[in-house]
Write a protein that holds these residues in place. Sequence first.
Motif, mmCIF file in Angstrom:
data_model
loop_
_atom_site.group_PDB
_atom_site.id
_atom_site.type_symbol
_atom_site.label_atom_id
_atom_site.label_comp_id
_atom_site.label_asym_id
_atom_site.label_seq_id
_atom_site.Cartn_x
_atom_site.Cartn_y
_atom_site.Cartn_z
ATOM 1 N N VAL A 1 35.542 8.499 -10.823
ATOM 2 C CA VAL A 1 34.190 9.137 -11.631
ATOM 3 C C VAL A 1 34.594 9.427 -13.059
ATOM 4 N N ALA A 2 33.936 9.096 -14.032
ATOM 5 C CA ALA A 2 34.257 9.121 -15.504
ATOM 6 C C ALA A 2 33.668 10.857 -15.765
ATOM 7 N N HIS A 3 34.383 11.535 -16.141
ATOM 8 C CA HIS A 3 34.311 13.040 -16.481
ATOM 9 C C HIS A 3 34.934 13.371 -17.682
ATOM 10 N N VAL A 4 34.623 14.561 -18.429
ATOM 11 C CA VAL A 4 35.233 15.195 -19.642
ATOM 12 C C VAL A 4 35.836 16.611 -19.266
ATOM 13 N N GLN A 5 36.279 17.103 -20.159
ATOM 14 C CA GLN A 5 36.768 18.486 -19.998
ATOM 15 C C GLN A 5 36.030 19.281 -20.860
ATOM 16 N N LEU A 6 36.029 20.754 -20.591
ATOM 17 C CA LEU A 6 34.996 21.519 -21.469
ATOM 18 C C LEU A 6 35.479 21.687 -22.991
ATOM 19 N N GLN A 7 36.973 21.655 -23.288
ATOM 20 C CA GLN A 7 37.349 21.623 -24.585
ATOM 21 C C GLN A 7 37.288 20.234 -25.409
ATOM 22 N N ILE B 1 32.198 19.737 -32.717
ATOM 23 C CA ILE B 1 31.454 20.641 -31.536
ATOM 24 C C ILE B 1 32.288 20.067 -30.147
ATOM 25 N N THR B 2 32.353 21.135 -29.491
ATOM 26 C CA THR B 2 32.926 20.986 -28.103
ATOM 27 C C THR B 2 31.753 20.676 -26.823
ATOM 28 N N VAL B 3 32.220 19.934 -26.044
ATOM 29 C CA VAL B 3 31.322 19.843 -24.919
ATOM 30 C C VAL B 3 30.884 20.794 -24.392
ATOM 31 N N LYS C 1 31.418 3.742 -23.112
ATOM 32 C CA LYS C 1 32.250 2.694 -22.297
ATOM 33 C C LYS C 1 31.893 2.715 -20.889
ATOM 34 N N SER C 2 31.306 3.668 -20.116
ATOM 35 C CA SER C 2 31.123 3.825 -18.732
ATOM 36 C C SER C 2 29.869 3.264 -18.316
ATOM 37 N N GLY C 3 28.899 3.505 -19.155
ATOM 38 C CA GLY C 3 27.431 2.989 -18.971
ATOM 39 C C GLY C 3 26.589 3.967 -18.397
ATOM 40 N N TYR C 4 27.187 5.143 -18.302
ATOM 41 C CA TYR C 4 26.542 6.331 -17.501
ATOM 42 C C TYR C 4 25.805 6.941 -18.729
ATOM 43 N N THR C 5 24.552 7.828 -18.218
ATOM 44 C CA THR C 5 23.795 8.398 -19.100
ATOM 45 C C THR C 5 24.062 9.985 -19.189
ATOM 46 N N ALA C 6 24.842 10.374 -17.876
ATOM 47 C CA ALA C 6 25.328 11.761 -17.796
ATOM 48 C C ALA C 6 26.586 11.579 -16.929
ATOM 49 N N ILE C 7 27.532 12.686 -17.353
ATOM 50 C CA ILE C 7 28.826 12.678 -16.450
ATOM 51 C C ILE C 7 29.191 14.164 -16.337
ATOM 52 N N PRO C 8 30.050 14.571 -15.349
ATOM 53 C CA PRO C 8 30.433 15.617 -14.924
ATOM 54 C C PRO C 8 31.335 16.322 -16.053
ATOM 55 N N VAL C 9 31.279 17.873 -15.999
ATOM 56 C CA VAL C 9 32.251 18.271 -17.172
ATOM 57 C C VAL C 9 32.990 19.269 -16.236
ATOM 58 N N LEU C 10 34.135 19.220 -16.405
ATOM 59 C CA LEU C 10 35.350 19.918 -15.669
ATOM 60 C C LEU C 10 36.064 20.816 -16.345
ATOM 61 N N ASP C 11 36.565 22.122 -15.692
ATOM 62 C CA ASP C 11 37.514 22.825 -16.425
ATOM 63 C C ASP C 11 38.940 22.344 -15.965
ATOM 64 N N ASN C 12 39.915 23.128 -16.433
ATOM 65 C CA ASN C 12 41.271 22.808 -16.281
ATOM 66 C C ASN C 12 41.714 22.886 -14.660
ATOM 67 N N ASP C 13 40.882 23.687 -14.038
ATOM 68 C CA ASP C 13 41.219 23.912 -12.728
ATOM 69 C C ASP C 13 40.495 22.886 -11.816
ATOM 70 N N PHE C 14 39.929 21.902 -12.396
ATOM 71 C CA PHE C 14 39.324 20.786 -11.719
ATOM 72 C C PHE C 14 37.976 21.174 -11.062
ATOM 73 N N ARG C 15 37.236 22.143 -11.588
ATOM 74 C CA ARG C 15 36.075 22.762 -11.142
ATOM 75 C C ARG C 15 35.070 22.273 -11.830
ATOM 76 N N VAL C 16 33.779 22.024 -11.277
ATOM 77 C CA VAL C 16 32.558 21.390 -12.034
ATOM 78 C C VAL C 16 32.069 22.769 -12.688
ATOM 79 N N ALA D 1 33.276 12.626 -25.670
ATOM 80 C CA ALA D 1 32.325 12.418 -24.450
ATOM 81 C C ALA D 1 31.105 11.320 -24.631
ATOM 82 N N LEU D 2 31.016 11.295 -26.110
ATOM 83 C CA LEU D 2 30.103 10.056 -26.451
ATOM 84 C C LEU D 2 30.699 8.704 -25.982
#
Length: 194
Positions: free
Chosen positions: A72-78, A132-134, A90-105, A84-85
């Motif tokens: 799963v494509a994802h990005v980090q908070l920072q 601007i950050t995610v 590249k992934s072709g998705y319209t939305a992806i999950p955002v995770l923190d450093n502890d791998f939590r959504v 992110a764009l």
Amino acid sequence: MLDKNAIQFYDKDEKVWELKKKRVTDQRCNQSSHFVEGSFYGGRETMTIDRLKQSQLMSKEISDLIISHEKVAHVQLQNPLDHALLILIKSGYTAIPVLDNDFRVRGQISKNEILDSILGLERLEIERLHDITVETVMKKKIPRLKTDTTFSKALTTSINHPFICIEDEEASFVGILTRSSILALVNRYFQQST
């Protein structure tokens, strides 16, 4: 086809809606059809929905349908929005999950949210993407389910969301459940049962 006599009509004198209750025959599937509480239901559709409700499919756990976090494509908070764009394009998705450093959504980010954040009065301010950050533009209220959630709950949750983030008991990101995988399973069930 629906019989002309089996229609809803308005009695102008009494100003009351009445539903003429008459059994009609659906000539397409040669099964008896009827009116139920003001709505028309064909025999085949009612029977299929009842069979789905009573099946073991609805109580089955979703674990077999989850797309693993490694895929799963994802990005980090920072991460900056330009990163992110790039991931979204590249992934072709319209939305992806955002995770923190502890791998939590923590939320999800979409192309629309990114574009809204750089929309100026007369143009897109693309130069702002890197500043601007995610975390500042992501959607924080998103659906989440546990790995042992039933298919019935997942089906209901997926109605308004293209994917649902799945977490384990410690709230760590396990993967996603897509609406298309849910619909594919329902389709397979109906194909096998006909």
